[in-house]
Design a protein around this motif. Structure first.
Motif, PDB file in Angstrom:
ATOM      1  N   GLU A   6       1.041  -1.216   0.150  1.00  0.00           N
ATOM      2  CA  GLU A   6       0.000  -0.063   0.209  1.00  0.00           C
ATOM      3  C   GLU A   6       0.946   1.080  -0.174  1.00  0.00           C
ATOM      4  OE1 GLU A   6      -2.113  -2.647   3.195  1.00  0.00           O
ATOM      5  OE2 GLU A   6       0.043  -1.939   2.788  1.00  0.00           O
ATOM      6  N   CYS A  22      -2.596   0.454  -3.853  1.00  0.00           N
ATOM      7  CA  CYS A  22      -2.227  -1.224  -3.349  1.00  0.00           C
ATOM      8  C   CYS A  22      -1.620  -1.621  -4.640  1.00  0.00           C
ATOM      9  CB  CYS A  22      -3.174  -1.738  -2.663  1.00  0.00           C
ATOM     10  SG  CYS A  22      -2.964  -3.511  -2.208  1.00  0.00           S
ATOM     11  N   TRP A  35     -10.371  -2.970   1.086  1.00  0.00           N
ATOM     12  CA  TRP A  35      -9.676  -2.118   2.061  1.00  0.00           C
ATOM     13  C   TRP A  35     -10.243  -2.463   3.308  1.00  0.00           C
ATOM     14  CZ3 TRP A  35      -5.468   0.470   0.951  1.00  0.00           C
ATOM     15  CH2 TRP A  35      -4.780   0.585  -0.247  1.00  0.00           C
ATOM     16  N   ARG A  37      -9.924  -1.118   7.631  1.00  0.00           N
ATOM     17  CA  ARG A  37      -9.156  -0.089   8.498  1.00  0.00           C
ATOM     18  C   ARG A  37      -9.278  -0.777  10.018  1.00  0.00           C
ATOM     19  NH1 ARG A  37     -13.207   4.960   7.494  1.00  0.00           N
ATOM     20  NH2 ARG A  37     -14.986   4.457   8.850  1.00  0.00           N
ATOM     21  N   ARG A  44     -10.766  -4.268  13.484  1.00  0.00           N
ATOM     22  CA  ARG A  44     -10.518  -4.136  12.092  1.00  0.00           C
ATOM     23  C   ARG A  44     -11.836  -4.121  11.538  1.00  0.00           C
ATOM     24  NH1 ARG A  44      -6.621  -7.805   9.803  1.00  0.00           N
ATOM     25  NH2 ARG A  44      -8.293  -9.387  10.078  1.00  0.00           N
ATOM     26  N   TYR A  93      -5.177   1.911   7.491  1.00  0.00           N
ATOM     27  CA  TYR A  93      -5.814   1.197   6.143  1.00  0.00           C
ATOM     28  C   TYR A  93      -5.007   0.002   5.745  1.00  0.00           C
ATOM     29  CZ  TYR A  93      -9.387   4.925   6.461  1.00  0.00           C
ATOM     30  OH  TYR A  93     -10.442   5.677   6.751  1.00  0.00           O
ATOM     31  N   TYR A  94      -5.603  -1.039   5.550  1.00  0.00           N
ATOM     32  CA  TYR A  94      -4.991  -2.166   4.773  1.00  0.00           C
ATOM     33  C   TYR A  94      -5.574  -2.593   3.683  1.00  0.00           C
ATOM     34  CZ  TYR A  94      -2.970  -2.498   9.716  1.00  0.00           C
ATOM     35  OH  TYR A  94      -2.306  -2.385  10.789  1.00  0.00           O
ATOM     36  N   CYS A  95      -4.993  -3.177   2.620  1.00  0.00           N
ATOM     37  CA  CYS A  95      -5.257  -3.663   1.510  1.00  0.00           C
ATOM     38  C   CYS A  95      -5.292  -5.185   1.749  1.00  0.00           C
ATOM     39  CB  CYS A  95      -4.179  -3.252   0.484  1.00  0.00           C
ATOM     40  SG  CYS A  95      -4.597  -4.161  -0.972  1.00  0.00           S
ATOM     41  N   ALA A  96      -6.206  -5.903   1.295  1.00  0.00           N
ATOM     42  CA  ALA A  96      -6.269  -7.452   1.440  1.00  0.00           C
ATOM     43  C   ALA A  96      -6.896  -7.906   0.178  1.00  0.00           C
ATOM     44  CB  ALA A  96      -7.199  -7.376   2.802  1.00  0.00           C
ATOM     45  N   TRP A 112      -2.581  -9.813   3.131  1.00  0.00           N
ATOM     46  CA  TRP A 112      -2.662  -8.340   3.543  1.00  0.00           C
ATOM     47  C   TRP A 112      -1.333  -7.733   3.601  1.00  0.00           C
ATOM     48  CZ3 TRP A 112      -7.136  -6.874   6.081  1.00  0.00           C
ATOM     49  CH2 TRP A 112      -7.970  -7.868   6.422  1.00  0.00           C
ATOM     50  N   GLN A 114       0.931  -4.167   4.581  1.00  0.00           N
ATOM     51  CA  GLN A 114       1.654  -3.778   5.831  1.00  0.00           C
ATOM     52  C   GLN A 114       0.733  -2.746   6.208  1.00  0.00           C
ATOM     53  OE1 GLN A 114       2.770  -2.684   2.552  1.00  0.00           O
ATOM     54  NE2 GLN A 114       3.044  -0.513   2.931  1.00  0.00           N
ATOM     55  N   GLY A 115      -0.167  -1.878   5.512  1.00  0.00           N
ATOM     56  CA  GLY A 115      -0.926  -0.908   6.174  1.00  0.00           C
ATOM     57  C   GLY A 115      -0.255   0.487   5.867  1.00  0.00           C
TER      58      GLY A 115
END
Length: 122
Positions: A6, A22, A35, A37, A44, A93-96, A112, A114-115
């Protein structure tokens, strides 16, 4: 193996905008991406998902009309355009990603990033 990286977080005043990106490495077709968070002291939560094969999207009620999830298939990149930001949007915020075709927040996301931190000040 899918790897997600990300970028694009930062600090902004309430009412402002940010775009998160991402990049997906090892990107197979028919991947559900999303996404999420997490704010300090909170669980989360899902923000938005997109099915890469057909562009089908799903949003949390709290961000509908303000956030837009999109993809650029050629660059294997996922975006989250955030507008009208509020202090309560402050979070990591994380992409997954997941292979689930249902593509909802509880669809077993197992890859996932790293944020990236988003901070919205009032």
């Amino acid at each position: 193996q899918v790897q997600l990286v990300e970028s694009g977080g930062g600090s902004v005043q309430a009412g402002g905008s940010l775009r998160l990106s991402c990049v997906a490495y090892g990107y197979p077709y028919r991947l559900c991406m999303g996404w999420f968070r997490q704010a300090p002291g909170k669980e989360r939560e899902g923000v938005a998902t997109i099915m890469t094969s057909d562009g089908r999207t799903y949003y949390a009620d709290s961000v509908k009309g303000r956030f837009t999830i999109s993809q650029e298939s050629g660059k294997k990149t996922l975006y989250l355009q955030m507008t009208s930001l509020k202090p309560e949007d402050t979070a990591m915020y994380y992409c997954a990603a997941t292979y689930s075709t249902l593509c909802r927040f509880d669809s077993g996301f197992n890859y996932w990033g790293q944020g990236t931190q988003v901070t919205v000040s009032s």
